[in-house]
Motif scaffolding. Sequence first.
Motif, PDB file in Angstrom:
ATOM      1  N   ARG A 101       5.636  -2.696 -11.750  1.00 18.37           N
ATOM      2  CA  ARG A 101       4.885  -3.849 -11.278  1.00 18.37           C
ATOM      3  C   ARG A 101       4.283  -3.845  -9.928  1.00 18.37           C
ATOM      4  N   ARG A 102       3.401  -4.822  -9.615  1.00 13.57           N
ATOM      5  CA  ARG A 102       2.814  -4.637  -8.279  1.00 13.57           C
ATOM      6  C   ARG A 102       3.739  -5.683  -7.552  1.00 13.57           C
ATOM      7  N   ALA A 103       3.988  -5.470  -6.325  1.00  9.99           N
ATOM      8  CA  ALA A 103       4.845  -6.513  -5.405  1.00  9.99           C
ATOM      9  C   ALA A 103       3.620  -7.863  -5.163  1.00  9.99           C
ATOM     10  N   GLY A 104       4.257  -8.779  -4.829  1.00 10.57           N
ATOM     11  CA  GLY A 104       3.622 -10.042  -4.173  1.00 10.57           C
ATOM     12  C   GLY A 104       3.045 -11.086  -5.084  1.00 10.57           C
ATOM     13  N   LYS A 105       3.685 -11.046  -6.176  1.00 10.88           N
ATOM     14  CA  LYS A 105       3.589 -12.199  -7.273  1.00 10.88           C
ATOM     15  C   LYS A 105       4.822 -13.057  -7.470  1.00 10.88           C
ATOM     16  N   GLN A 106       5.552 -13.284  -6.621  1.00  9.08           N
ATOM     17  CA  GLN A 106       6.837 -13.998  -6.920  1.00  9.08           C
ATOM     18  C   GLN A 106       6.642 -15.341  -6.269  1.00  9.08           C
ATOM     19  N   HIS A 107       6.011 -15.443  -5.294  1.00 12.02           N
ATOM     20  CA  HIS A 107       5.862 -16.813  -4.577  1.00 12.02           C
ATOM     21  C   HIS A 107       4.791 -16.951  -3.673  1.00 12.02           C
ATOM     22  N   LEU A 108       4.372 -18.274  -3.299  1.00 11.70           N
ATOM     23  CA  LEU A 108       3.236 -18.391  -2.324  1.00 11.70           C
ATOM     24  C   LEU A 108       2.069 -18.066  -3.040  1.00 11.70           C
ATOM     25  N   LEU A 109       2.092 -18.277  -4.088  1.00  9.34           N
ATOM     26  CA  LEU A 109       0.811 -18.111  -5.011  1.00  9.34           C
ATOM     27  C   LEU A 109      -0.408 -18.953  -5.028  1.00  9.34           C
ATOM     28  N   ALA A 110      -0.020 -20.276  -4.443  1.00  7.45           N
ATOM     29  CA  ALA A 110      -1.258 -21.173  -3.943  1.00  7.45           C
ATOM     30  C   ALA A 110      -2.286 -20.773  -3.104  1.00  7.45           C
ATOM     31  N   LYS A 111      -1.892 -19.747  -2.284  1.00 11.32           N
ATOM     32  CA  LYS A 111      -2.859 -19.542  -1.220  1.00 11.32           C
ATOM     33  C   LYS A 111      -3.653 -18.186  -1.886  1.00 11.32           C
ATOM     34  N   LYS A 112      -3.031 -17.442  -3.014  1.00 13.41           N
ATOM     35  CA  LYS A 112      -3.809 -16.324  -3.454  1.00 13.41           C
ATOM     36  C   LYS A 112      -4.825 -16.764  -4.490  1.00 13.41           C
ATOM     37  N   ASN A 113      -5.875 -16.297  -4.577  1.00 14.26           N
ATOM     38  CA  ASN A 113      -6.934 -16.641  -5.584  1.00 14.26           C
ATOM     39  C   ASN A 113      -6.588 -15.976  -6.948  1.00 14.26           C
ATOM     40  N   THR A 114      -7.355 -16.288  -8.112  1.00 18.16           N
ATOM     41  CA  THR A 114      -6.972 -15.768  -9.079  1.00 18.16           C
ATOM     42  C   THR A 114      -7.058 -14.423  -9.442  1.00 18.16           C
ATOM     43  N   LYS A 115      -8.104 -13.729  -9.008  1.00 16.57           N
ATOM     44  CA  LYS A 115      -8.585 -12.540  -9.272  1.00 16.57           C
ATOM     45  C   LYS A 115      -7.521 -11.608  -8.621  1.00 16.57           C
ATOM     46  N   ARG A 116      -6.930 -12.171  -7.439  1.00 16.89           N
ATOM     47  CA  ARG A 116      -5.789 -11.137  -6.827  1.00 16.89           C
ATOM     48  C   ARG A 116      -4.501 -11.314  -7.519  1.00 16.89           C
ATOM     49  N   LYS A 117      -3.982 -12.571  -8.169  1.00 17.60           N
ATOM     50  CA  LYS A 117      -3.196 -12.691  -8.885  1.00 17.60           C
ATOM     51  C   LYS A 117      -3.174 -11.820 -10.190  1.00 17.60           C
ATOM     52  N   LEU A 118      -4.236 -11.761 -10.657  1.00 18.71           N
ATOM     53  CA  LEU A 118      -4.512 -11.168 -12.022  1.00 18.71           C
ATOM     54  C   LEU A 118      -4.310  -9.521 -11.792  1.00 18.71           C
ATOM     55  N   ARG A 119      -4.691  -9.058 -10.634  1.00 12.82           N
ATOM     56  CA  ARG A 119      -4.669  -7.759 -10.103  1.00 12.82           C
ATOM     57  C   ARG A 119      -3.023  -7.535 -10.064  1.00 12.82           C
ATOM     58  N   LEU A 120      -2.501  -8.329  -9.353  1.00 13.45           N
ATOM     59  CA  LEU A 120      -0.787  -7.991  -9.236  1.00 13.45           C
ATOM     60  C   LEU A 120      -0.216  -8.324 -10.601  1.00 13.45           C
ATOM     61  N   SER A 121      -0.792  -8.608 -11.461  1.00  8.82           N
ATOM     62  CA  SER A 121      -0.175  -9.130 -12.901  1.00  8.82           C
ATOM     63  C   SER A 121       0.136  -7.552 -13.567  1.00  8.82           C
ATOM     64  N   LYS A 122      -1.026  -6.825 -13.365  1.00  9.63           N
ATOM     65  CA  LYS A 122      -0.969  -5.512 -14.039  1.00  9.63           C
ATOM     66  C   LYS A 122       0.031  -4.488 -13.777  1.00  9.63           C
ATOM     67  N   LEU A 123       0.433  -3.753 -14.852  1.00  7.85           N
ATOM     68  CA  LEU A 123       1.292  -2.488 -14.364  1.00  7.85           C
ATOM     69  C   LEU A 123       0.359  -1.415 -13.801  1.00  7.85           C
ATOM     70  N   HIS A 124       1.355  -0.882 -12.629  1.00  2.13           N
ATOM     71  CA  HIS A 124       0.363   0.337 -12.129  1.00  2.13           C
ATOM     72  C   HIS A 124       1.153   1.611 -12.095  1.00  2.13           C
ATOM     73  N   PRO A 125       0.354   2.686 -12.435  1.00  2.34           N
ATOM     74  CA  PRO A 125       1.306   3.767 -12.450  1.00  2.34           C
ATOM     75  C   PRO A 125       2.000   4.460 -11.258  1.00  2.34           C
ATOM     76  N   VAL A 126       3.301   4.733 -11.478  1.00  5.99           N
ATOM     77  CA  VAL A 126       3.963   5.565 -10.191  1.00  5.99           C
ATOM     78  C   VAL A 126       3.369   6.714  -9.849  1.00  5.99           C
ATOM     79  N   SER A 127       3.477   6.881  -8.528  1.00  7.49           N
ATOM     80  CA  SER A 127       2.669   7.942  -7.655  1.00  7.49           C
ATOM     81  C   SER A 127       3.457   9.371  -8.172  1.00  7.49           C
TER      82      SER A 127
END
Length: 148
Positions: A101-127
């Motif tokens: 998962r991506r970091a940054g989707k736990q709290h302070l979500l009111a200041k983040k726009n919908t597009k950013r929250k949607l991007r943070l919701s998706k799974l990301h491949p490990v390097s």
Amino acid sequence: MASLTMASFALRLPPSSSRAPRGSVRLAPPNAAATSSLKLSSVRRISGFPSLQSRGVAAVSPLARSPRPLTVVSAKGYKMKTHKASAKRFRVTGRGKIVRRRAGKQHLLAKKNTKRKLRLSKLHPVSRSDYDNVIGALPYLKVNRLAK
């Protein structure tokens, strides 16, 4: 080097009476038991050592060699433990890639726009540089190392 021994046991069953009480087992007469005695042998082949069945017990006897300290040889390796915190954070896709998962989707979500929250919701491949660390923490993970 360890000295290995081979043991063989013969089990002879006592004769039974003609009238057996209910719930008991009726056994064969003693002469039939002598011809078909139950033989239990313990022979285990350990990788790295030649088979001991072809040799006699005297060839493997500990008295034939000079006394040495007993060395324990394990046929199987140590069972690795799964790092449980890592097991909750990583998954494997159908093609064998490790995702997180991506970091940054736990709290302070009111200041983040919908597009950013949607991007943070998706799974990301490990390097690829982190694969060895993840596989070390999760030894039984079914990973395709050649997946791109």
